[in-house]
Design a protein around this motif. Structure first.
Motif, PDB file in Angstrom:
ATOM      1  N   UNK A 149       1.709   6.917  -6.840  1.00 25.55           N
ATOM      2  CA  UNK A 149       0.597   7.773  -7.242  1.00 25.55           C
ATOM      3  C   UNK A 149       0.605   9.117  -6.502  1.00 25.55           C
ATOM      4  N   UNK A 150       1.803   9.561  -6.133  1.00 26.06           N
ATOM      5  CA  UNK A 150       1.969  10.892  -5.570  1.00 26.06           C
ATOM      6  C   UNK A 150       1.966  10.992  -4.061  1.00 26.06           C
ATOM      7  N   UNK A 151       1.800   9.884  -3.370  1.00 25.01           N
ATOM      8  CA  UNK A 151       1.801   9.916  -1.903  1.00 25.01           C
ATOM      9  C   UNK A 151       3.200  10.193  -1.361  1.00 25.01           C
ATOM     10  N   UNK A 152       3.254  10.867  -0.234  1.00 27.57           N
ATOM     11  CA  UNK A 152       4.541  11.243   0.362  1.00 27.57           C
ATOM     12  C   UNK A 152       4.869  10.482   1.635  1.00 27.57           C
ATOM     13  N   UNK A 153       3.949   9.679   2.119  1.00 31.70           N
ATOM     14  CA  UNK A 153       4.187   8.943   3.363  1.00 31.70           C
ATOM     15  C   UNK A 153       5.127   7.778   3.094  1.00 31.70           C
ATOM     16  N   UNK A 154       6.158   7.689   3.910  1.00 26.26           N
ATOM     17  CA  UNK A 154       7.145   6.620   3.787  1.00 26.26           C
ATOM     18  C   UNK A 154       6.636   5.422   4.523  1.00 26.26           C
ATOM     19  N   UNK A 212       0.826  -1.207   0.000  1.00 24.66           N
ATOM     20  CA  UNK A 212       0.000   0.000   0.000  1.00 24.66           C
ATOM     21  C   UNK A 212       0.860   1.258   0.000  1.00 24.66           C
ATOM     22  N   UNK A 213       1.935   1.225   0.758  1.00 24.13           N
ATOM     23  CA  UNK A 213       2.854   2.363   0.800  1.00 24.13           C
ATOM     24  C   UNK A 213       3.475   2.582  -0.570  1.00 24.13           C
ATOM     25  N   UNK A 214       3.909   1.519  -1.196  1.00 28.33           N
ATOM     26  CA  UNK A 214       4.546   1.601  -2.511  1.00 28.33           C
ATOM     27  C   UNK A 214       3.561   2.114  -3.569  1.00 28.33           C
ATOM     28  N   UNK A 215       2.368   1.563  -3.599  1.00 27.62           N
ATOM     29  CA  UNK A 215       1.359   1.994  -4.574  1.00 27.62           C
ATOM     30  C   UNK A 215       1.031   3.472  -4.361  1.00 27.62           C
TER      31      UNK A 215
END
Length: 74
Positions: free
Chosen positions: A69-74, A62-65
């Motif tokens: 798609x523009x997410x910044x959470x590591x 989920x983190x990788x996807x």
């Protein structure tokens, strides 16, 4: 609603909750973040494989996807 649909919903809720815990977010924040960054769609599309993995692996996916798609959470 079919049994498979019910299982998908339960699994998605569990993944959102685990993602929220692992990233120190509220459940609502986690849901909207995952929805915005297409990770909820990913879980729905690849449920057959994802539900066989550990929650740790699912959170990693989920983190990788989300990041793709523009997410910044590591």
């Amino acid at each position: 609603m079919s049994k498979t649909e019910q299982n998908k919903i339960r699994y998605t809720v569990a993944c959102v909750n685990e993602f929220a815990k692992s990233k120190s977010l509220t459940k609502t924040q986690a849901f909207f973040y995952l929805l915005e960054h297409k990770a909820i769609s990913f879980l729905n599309e690849f449920y057959d494989v994802e539900h066989t993995l550990s929650f740790e692996d699912a959170i990693s996916d989920l983190t990788h996807v989300s990041q793709q798609n523009g997410g910044k959470i590591q």
